[in-house]
Design a protein around this motif. Structure first.
Motif, PDB file in Angstrom:
ATOM      1  N   ARG A 153       0.554  -1.237   0.085  1.00  0.00           N
ATOM      2  CA  ARG A 153      -0.007  -0.069  -0.058  1.00  0.00           C
ATOM      3  C   ARG A 153       0.810   1.354   0.040  1.00  0.00           C
ATOM      4  NH1 ARG A 153      -2.821  -3.613   3.264  1.00  0.00           N
ATOM      5  NH2 ARG A 153      -5.086  -3.783   2.619  1.00  0.00           N
ATOM      6  N   ALA A 154       0.417   2.246  -0.630  1.00  0.00           N
ATOM      7  CA  ALA A 154       1.163   3.524  -0.809  1.00  0.00           C
ATOM      8  C   ALA A 154       0.043   4.288  -0.289  1.00  0.00           C
ATOM      9  CB  ALA A 154       1.745   3.990  -2.190  1.00  0.00           C
ATOM     10  N   ASP A 155       0.472   5.303   0.814  1.00  0.00           N
ATOM     11  CA  ASP A 155      -0.615   6.191   1.353  1.00  0.00           C
ATOM     12  C   ASP A 155      -1.945   5.587   1.530  1.00  0.00           C
ATOM     13  OD1 ASP A 155       1.405   8.237   1.410  1.00  0.00           O
ATOM     14  OD2 ASP A 155       0.913   8.585  -0.826  1.00  0.00           O
ATOM     15  N   GLY A 156      -1.998   4.271   1.951  1.00  0.00           N
ATOM     16  CA  GLY A 156      -3.291   3.795   1.993  1.00  0.00           C
ATOM     17  C   GLY A 156      -3.748   3.014   0.798  1.00  0.00           C
ATOM     18  N   ARG A 157      -3.450   3.255  -0.298  1.00  0.00           N
ATOM     19  CA  ARG A 157      -4.036   2.740  -1.591  1.00  0.00           C
ATOM     20  C   ARG A 157      -3.094   1.487  -2.249  1.00  0.00           C
ATOM     21  NH1 ARG A 157      -2.293   3.509  -6.944  1.00  0.00           N
ATOM     22  NH2 ARG A 157      -0.955   5.114  -5.879  1.00  0.00           N
ATOM     23  N   GLU A 158      -3.821   0.308  -2.308  1.00  0.00           N
ATOM     24  CA  GLU A 158      -3.059  -0.737  -2.680  1.00  0.00           C
ATOM     25  C   GLU A 158      -2.611  -0.692  -4.076  1.00  0.00           C
ATOM     26  OE1 GLU A 158      -3.524  -5.615  -2.345  1.00  0.00           O
ATOM     27  OE2 GLU A 158      -4.867  -4.347  -1.335  1.00  0.00           O
ATOM     28  N   LEU A 159      -1.296  -0.985  -4.137  1.00  0.00           N
ATOM     29  CA  LEU A 159      -0.484  -1.175  -5.535  1.00  0.00           C
ATOM     30  C   LEU A 159      -0.708  -2.555  -6.063  1.00  0.00           C
ATOM     31  CD1 LEU A 159       2.579   0.825  -4.479  1.00  0.00           C
ATOM     32  CD2 LEU A 159       0.469   1.755  -5.364  1.00  0.00           C
ATOM     33  N   GLU A 160      -0.709  -2.655  -7.435  1.00  0.00           N
ATOM     34  CA  GLU A 160      -0.581  -3.800  -7.983  1.00  0.00           C
ATOM     35  C   GLU A 160       0.734  -4.073  -8.513  1.00  0.00           C
ATOM     36  OE1 GLU A 160      -3.674  -4.453 -10.964  1.00  0.00           O
ATOM     37  OE2 GLU A 160      -5.205  -4.118  -9.656  1.00  0.00           O
ATOM     38  N   LEU A 161       1.367  -5.002  -8.043  1.00  0.00           N
ATOM     39  CA  LEU A 161       2.809  -5.593  -8.507  1.00  0.00           C
ATOM     40  C   LEU A 161       2.787  -6.847  -8.979  1.00  0.00           C
ATOM     41  CD1 LEU A 161       3.668  -2.939  -6.858  1.00  0.00           C
ATOM     42  CD2 LEU A 161       5.349  -4.079  -5.833  1.00  0.00           C
ATOM     43  N   THR A 162       3.582  -7.120  -9.889  1.00  0.00           N
ATOM     44  CA  THR A 162       3.945  -8.376 -10.461  1.00  0.00           C
ATOM     45  C   THR A 162       4.594  -9.167  -9.200  1.00  0.00           C
ATOM     46  OG1 THR A 162       5.921  -8.038 -11.331  1.00  0.00           O
ATOM     47  CG2 THR A 162       4.000  -7.628 -12.758  1.00  0.00           C
ATOM     48  N   ALA A 163       4.702 -10.720  -9.382  1.00  0.00           N
ATOM     49  CA  ALA A 163       5.346 -11.394  -8.412  1.00  0.00           C
ATOM     50  C   ALA A 163       6.750 -10.882  -8.505  1.00  0.00           C
ATOM     51  CB  ALA A 163       5.271 -12.971  -8.862  1.00  0.00           C
ATOM     52  N   ARG A 164       7.445 -10.634  -9.468  1.00  0.00           N
ATOM     53  CA  ARG A 164       8.726 -10.385  -9.546  1.00  0.00           C
ATOM     54  C   ARG A 164       9.370  -8.898  -8.864  1.00  0.00           C
ATOM     55  NH1 ARG A 164      11.899 -14.871 -10.460  1.00  0.00           N
ATOM     56  NH2 ARG A 164      11.081 -16.159 -11.770  1.00  0.00           N
ATOM     57  N   GLU A 165       8.256  -7.843  -9.334  1.00  0.00           N
ATOM     58  CA  GLU A 165       8.290  -6.878  -8.631  1.00  0.00           C
ATOM     59  C   GLU A 165       8.074  -6.619  -7.237  1.00  0.00           C
ATOM     60  OE1 GLU A 165       6.304  -4.523 -12.585  1.00  0.00           O
ATOM     61  OE2 GLU A 165       5.058  -4.907 -10.674  1.00  0.00           O
ATOM     62  N   PHE A 166       7.220  -7.562  -6.834  1.00  0.00           N
ATOM     63  CA  PHE A 166       7.071  -7.457  -5.352  1.00  0.00           C
ATOM     64  C   PHE A 166       8.426  -8.214  -4.479  1.00  0.00           C
ATOM     65  CE2 PHE A 166       6.020  -9.532  -1.146  1.00  0.00           C
ATOM     66  CZ  PHE A 166       5.050  -8.469  -0.592  1.00  0.00           C
ATOM     67  N   ASP A 167       9.033  -9.108  -5.118  1.00  0.00           N
ATOM     68  CA  ASP A 167      10.282  -9.954  -4.685  1.00  0.00           C
ATOM     69  C   ASP A 167      11.188  -8.749  -4.507  1.00  0.00           C
ATOM     70  OD1 ASP A 167       8.952 -12.332  -4.410  1.00  0.00           O
ATOM     71  OD2 ASP A 167       9.741 -12.909  -6.379  1.00  0.00           O
ATOM     72  N   LEU A 168      11.472  -8.010  -5.537  1.00  0.00           N
ATOM     73  CA  LEU A 168      12.593  -6.994  -5.541  1.00  0.00           C
ATOM     74  C   LEU A 168      12.225  -5.972  -4.600  1.00  0.00           C
ATOM     75  CD1 LEU A 168      15.338  -6.096  -6.370  1.00  0.00           C
ATOM     76  CD2 LEU A 168      13.909  -4.992  -8.585  1.00  0.00           C
TER      77      LEU A 168
END
Length: 236
Positions: A153-168
């Motif tokens: 979440r950024a400023d309370g808003r959920e972000l959509e990240l791919t699996a690889r983006e999230f890992d990094l």
């Protein structure tokens, strides 16, 4: 029991060389010339790893990878190494986001491919002993990263990240203030001893577009010139 490797490749010359190298190091390979045959073999034979060409006749490599992921037992990892013909940035990212654990660009050295197979197998077998993740969400500047739930979440808003983006991103926020080279990030985030270092550059750019308020002037995911990248815990 021999380790089973399914080689999915429509170029018979390439497939023959790869199969010979795998046998030489004590692995048990089988070859499928197209995607449908690969899926049939995987359902009956249960490979331990799949080497999968991106460009296949009929059902393409990305679709084969997706179906393999849908069919696999969540408790038993099935690593996939994608073979890409062009080596372009879009091909690498597409293969990784489809669920591939690694990729190799054609033309490739059969010996290097064999070494990657062995490395990916070691990582898969050691997956159960991976380091524990933080039990509570990590707050970093305007971000809140829940590693267990894999949510950001950024400023309370959920972000959509791919699996690889999230890992990094998760790796960065758990190691603030330290500069990492691209080679270190490949190794420590995804366990790759090999790989195109520009893959990290691509994912850093994509992360900045999603998590930074001003991607061109990043406050948190910063470039350390001559070294690599560093995550600043505060965005102020």
């Amino acid at each position: 029991m021999d380790t089973r490797i399914l080689v999915v490749e429509d170029d018979l010359t390439v497939a023959e060389v790869v199969v010979d190298y795998l046998r030489h190091v004590g692995l048990e390979p089988r070859h499928a010339v197209d995607g449908l045959t690969a899926l049939e073999i995987a359902a009956d034979w249960r490979p331990d790893l799949v080497i999968l060409d991106l460009m296949l006749p009929g059902v393409g490599g990305l679709e084969v990878c997706r179906r393999l992921r849908e069919a696999q037992d969540a408790r038993v990892p099935l690593p996939v190494i994608m073979l890409t013909a062009l080596g372009e940035e879009s091909d690498r990212v597409l293969g990784l986001e489809s669920g591939a654990d690694d990729y190799v660009t054609k033309p490739f050295s059969p010996r290097e491919l064999t070494l990657r197979v062995q490395a990916v197998l070691r990582r898969a077998r050691a997956a159960g002993g991976a380091a524990a993740v933080p039990p509570q969400p990590v707050r970093s500047g305007r971000l809140e990263v829940d590693v267990t739930a894999r949510r950001v979440r950024a400023d309370g808003r959920e972000l959509e990240l791919t699996a690889r983006e999230f890992d990094l991103l998760a790796f960065f926020v758990c190691h603030p203030g330290r500069a990492f080279t691209r080679a270190e990030l490949l190794e420590q985030v995804w366990g790759w001893s090999f790989g195109d270092l520009s893959t990290i550059t691509v994912y850093v750019r994509r992360l900045r577009d999603k998590v930074e308020q001003e991607p061109a002037s990043p406050a948190q995911l910063q470039t350390v010139w001559g070294v690599g990248y560093r995550w600043e815990a505060s965005s102020s």
